[in-house]
Design a protein around this motif. Structure first.
Motif, PDB file in Angstrom:
ATOM      1  N   ASP A 150       0.838  -1.197   0.000  1.00 18.65           N
ATOM      2  CA  ASP A 150       0.000   0.000   0.000  1.00 18.65           C
ATOM      3  C   ASP A 150       0.877   1.252   0.000  1.00 18.65           C
ATOM      4  N   LEU A 151       0.246   2.410   0.015  1.00 20.09           N
ATOM      5  CA  LEU A 151       1.001   3.653  -0.039  1.00 20.09           C
ATOM      6  C   LEU A 151       1.841   3.883   1.208  1.00 20.09           C
ATOM      7  N   GLN A 152       1.385   3.379   2.352  1.00 25.11           N
ATOM      8  CA  GLN A 152       2.162   3.558   3.575  1.00 25.11           C
ATOM      9  C   GLN A 152       3.509   2.854   3.472  1.00 25.11           C
ATOM     10  N   PHE A 153       3.553   1.712   2.791  1.00 27.11           N
ATOM     11  CA  PHE A 153       4.814   0.998   2.588  1.00 27.11           C
ATOM     12  C   PHE A 153       5.826   1.892   1.873  1.00 27.11           C
ATOM     13  N   HIS A 154       5.392   2.575   0.845  1.00 25.05           N
ATOM     14  CA  HIS A 154       6.313   3.422   0.084  1.00 25.05           C
ATOM     15  C   HIS A 154       6.809   4.586   0.932  1.00 25.05           C
ATOM     16  N   TYR A 155       5.934   5.094   1.780  1.00 23.78           N
ATOM     17  CA  TYR A 155       6.349   6.175   2.669  1.00 23.78           C
ATOM     18  C   TYR A 155       7.350   5.674   3.715  1.00 23.78           C
ATOM     19  N   ASP A 156       7.087   4.503   4.265  1.00 24.14           N
ATOM     20  CA  ASP A 156       7.941   3.973   5.337  1.00 24.14           C
ATOM     21  C   ASP A 156       9.259   3.405   4.825  1.00 24.14           C
ATOM     22  N   LYS A 157       9.214   2.670   3.697  1.00 22.45           N
ATOM     23  CA  LYS A 157      10.364   1.873   3.265  1.00 22.45           C
ATOM     24  C   LYS A 157      11.108   2.427   2.056  1.00 22.45           C
ATOM     25  N   ARG A 158      10.447   3.241   1.242  1.00 20.30           N
ATOM     26  CA  ARG A 158      11.058   3.663  -0.015  1.00 20.30           C
ATOM     27  C   ARG A 158      11.163   5.184  -0.146  1.00 20.30           C
ATOM     28  N   ARG A 159      11.023   5.859   0.973  1.00 21.28           N
ATOM     29  CA  ARG A 159      10.965   7.315   0.935  1.00 21.28           C
ATOM     30  C   ARG A 159      12.223   7.922   0.300  1.00 21.28           C
ATOM     31  N   ALA A 160      13.375   7.341   0.585  1.00 20.40           N
ATOM     32  CA  ALA A 160      14.625   7.889   0.052  1.00 20.40           C
ATOM     33  C   ALA A 160      14.663   7.800  -1.476  1.00 20.40           C
ATOM     34  N   ARG A 161      14.062   6.749  -2.033  1.00 21.01           N
ATOM     35  CA  ARG A 161      14.060   6.592  -3.488  1.00 21.01           C
ATOM     36  C   ARG A 161      13.115   7.574  -4.171  1.00 21.01           C
ATOM     37  N   LEU A 162      12.152   8.078  -3.413  1.00 16.00           N
ATOM     38  CA  LEU A 162      11.166   9.000  -3.980  1.00 16.00           C
ATOM     39  C   LEU A 162      11.597  10.453  -3.886  1.00 16.00           C
ATOM     40  N   ALA A 163      12.717  10.685  -3.212  1.00 15.52           N
ATOM     41  CA  ALA A 163      13.178  12.055  -3.022  1.00 15.52           C
ATOM     42  C   ALA A 163      13.515  12.697  -4.365  1.00 15.52           C
ATOM     43  N   GLY A 164      13.162  13.942  -4.494  1.00 17.02           N
ATOM     44  CA  GLY A 164      13.452  14.657  -5.732  1.00 17.02           C
ATOM     45  C   GLY A 164      12.371  15.668  -6.036  1.00 17.02           C
ATOM     46  N   ARG A 165      12.631  16.474  -7.033  1.00 15.99           N
ATOM     47  CA  ARG A 165      11.693  17.523  -7.406  1.00 15.99           C
ATOM     48  C   ARG A 165      10.876  17.045  -8.595  1.00 15.99           C
ATOM     49  N   TRP A 166       9.724  16.448  -8.323  1.00 18.19           N
ATOM     50  CA  TRP A 166       8.861  15.900  -9.360  1.00 18.19           C
ATOM     51  C   TRP A 166       7.804  16.914  -9.769  1.00 18.19           C
ATOM     52  N   ASP A 167       7.491  16.930 -11.068  1.00 20.87           N
ATOM     53  CA  ASP A 167       6.420  17.805 -11.544  1.00 20.87           C
ATOM     54  C   ASP A 167       5.047  17.169 -11.363  1.00 20.87           C
ATOM     55  N   VAL A 168       4.968  15.861 -11.619  1.00 17.92           N
ATOM     56  CA  VAL A 168       3.710  15.115 -11.503  1.00 17.92           C
ATOM     57  C   VAL A 168       3.988  13.826 -10.750  1.00 17.92           C
ATOM     58  N   VAL A 169       3.172  13.521  -9.748  1.00 18.22           N
ATOM     59  CA  VAL A 169       3.300  12.268  -9.002  1.00 18.22           C
ATOM     60  C   VAL A 169       1.954  11.557  -9.023  1.00 18.22           C
ATOM     61  N   ILE A 170       1.978  10.294  -9.443  1.00 16.29           N
ATOM     62  CA  ILE A 170       0.769   9.493  -9.577  1.00 16.29           C
ATOM     63  C   ILE A 170       0.830   8.372  -8.556  1.00 16.29           C
ATOM     64  N   LEU A 171      -0.102   8.383  -7.599  1.00 13.29           N
ATOM     65  CA  LEU A 171      -0.109   7.436  -6.489  1.00 13.29           C
ATOM     66  C   LEU A 171      -1.200   6.393  -6.680  1.00 13.29           C
ATOM     67  N   GLN A 172      -0.828   5.116  -6.581  1.00 11.91           N
ATOM     68  CA  GLN A 172      -1.794   4.019  -6.711  1.00 11.91           C
ATOM     69  C   GLN A 172      -1.704   3.147  -5.462  1.00 11.91           C
ATOM     70  N   GLY A 173      -2.809   3.051  -4.718  1.00 15.53           N
ATOM     71  CA  GLY A 173      -2.809   2.349  -3.445  1.00 15.53           C
ATOM     72  C   GLY A 173      -3.194   0.885  -3.544  1.00 15.53           C
ATOM     73  N   TYR A 174      -3.419   0.268  -2.396  1.00 16.12           N
ATOM     74  CA  TYR A 174      -3.754  -1.150  -2.319  1.00 16.12           C
ATOM     75  C   TYR A 174      -5.152  -1.391  -2.886  1.00 16.12           C
ATOM     76  N   SER A 175      -5.331  -2.513  -3.555  1.00 11.62           N
ATOM     77  CA  SER A 175      -6.564  -2.734  -4.325  1.00 11.62           C
ATOM     78  C   SER A 175      -7.828  -2.773  -3.469  1.00 11.62           C
ATOM     79  N   THR A 176      -7.724  -3.248  -2.220  1.00  9.59           N
ATOM     80  CA  THR A 176      -8.904  -3.294  -1.350  1.00  9.59           C
ATOM     81  C   THR A 176      -8.893  -2.165  -0.312  1.00  9.59           C
ATOM     82  N   LEU A 177      -8.025  -1.191  -0.516  1.00  8.87           N
ATOM     83  CA  LEU A 177      -7.831  -0.028   0.364  1.00  8.87           C
ATOM     84  C   LEU A 177      -7.039  -0.377   1.611  1.00  8.87           C
ATOM     85  N   SER A 178      -7.402  -1.452   2.291  1.00  5.35           N
ATOM     86  CA  SER A 178      -6.693  -1.888   3.492  1.00  5.35           C
ATOM     87  C   SER A 178      -6.562  -3.403   3.458  1.00  5.35           C
ATOM     88  N   LYS A 179      -5.377  -3.914   3.823  1.00  5.12           N
ATOM     89  CA  LYS A 179      -5.190  -5.368   3.862  1.00  5.12           C
ATOM     90  C   LYS A 179      -5.996  -5.991   5.001  1.00  5.12           C
TER      91      LYS A 179
END
Length: 308
Positions: free
Chosen positions: A93-122
């Protein structure tokens, strides 16, 4: 956030297909686009996963092309010099990317497209609380780097396995219901955080394809002649057709252009083995949903269709 949300009211608003969104700007001369998501973004269980990885930058170094590569091909054909990157992880889910992959997402992006977990919550399928909270956190992180960044949430599709199989959270409900719940969750996130631009109506486009008889609504009873199966063999992930529709809706939303301007001979569709008729039909469904959802103004659709 309290899980006892007035969910029926939110769902009713979402089913009206009026997800709040701000005006879609015309693409600038050098947009950087980041996709953050899971298997619904990287095209699991289809040839889309390995499609043209050279067109995008996989921040995980896994050589994935996926839906972002389809969008990159559309942009290339349209003369848009986008630089597209992706960061994906299966079943997360999106929380995983915030917790575990935040360093890889760092940067100055013009457009960010977020896609979450298919059932919203596991743990609590259908509950939007975790999804909304994580989207808000990621949006704040992106905006710290670039206050002008545009952030969109992808409204994903209904899962046939969750709808037609006993034990599925949406069992016994119409096939359109799950996508409606995802749309309502994204609408809530947009109302919660003004930094989120809007929702990309992929799930609504799937619903439209089924309502119009373009796609079969129930793969468990066989796929009707002349109709597409938007799901793959697990009736959960998308087929190449389903991912192609997803990519067209995303492209149209971000570019502000009518997907039909890509034409029936569009390169990615050709390379995936689609006939020109199928490409044109999927483009039409995407364009009609973008218009109905307010992500492309009617004047743009009219102008694009009138262009030589």
């Amino acid at each position: 956030m309290n899980r006892q949300i007035a969910w029926p009211c939110l769902l009713a608003a979402a089913l009206g297909l009026a997800v709040p969104a701000r005006a879609t700007p015309e693409a600038g001369p050098a947009q950087t686009v980041l996709f953050v998501g899971n298997s619904f973004t990287f095209g699991a269980l289809s040839p889309v996963r390995a499609y043209r990885p050279e067109l995008v930058t996989d921040l995980n170094g896994e050589g994935i092309g996926g839906v972002p590569a389809l969008v990159a091909m559309f942009a290339k054909d349209a003369g848009l010099p986008w630089r597209i990157s992706l960061e994906t992880a299966p079943g997360e889910d999106l929380q995983f990317h915030y917790d575990k992959r935040r360093a890889r997402l760092a940067g100055r992006w013009d457009v960010v497209i977020l896609q979450g977990y298919s059932t919203l919550s596991k743990a609590h399928p259908g509950d939007p609380s975790e999804h909304v909270a994580a989207a808000v956190r990621l949006a704040a992180m992106v905006k710290r780097e670039n206050p002008a960044a545009r952030i969109d949430l992808v409204t994903t599709w209904s899962r046939a396995d969750q709808t037609y199989r006993p034990g599925g959270h949406w069992y016994g409900k119409p096939i359109t219901a799950m996508a409606g719940d995802i749309a309502a969750a994204n609408a809530l996130a947009i109302r919660t955080d003004a930094e989120i631009e809007g929702a990309i109506p992929v799930g609504q486009a799937w619903n439209r394809a089924m309502d119009e008889g373009v796609a079969d609504p129930n793969p468990y009873d066989g796929v009707a002649f002349g109709q597409l199966n938007l799901w793959t063999t697990d009736q959960y992930h998308a087929s190449a057709y389903g991912y192609y529709l997803e990519a067209l809706v995303i492209f149209g939303t971000v570019s502000g252009r009518d997907p039909r301007t890509l034409g029936a001979a569009e390169q990615a569709g050709f390379e995936l083995g689609f006939s020109p008729d199928i490409v044109a039909t999927i483009e039409r469904v995407a364009a009609e949903e973008l218009l109905a959802s307010g992500r492309i103004p009617a004047k743009v659709i009219k102008a694009d269709r009138a262009a030589p």
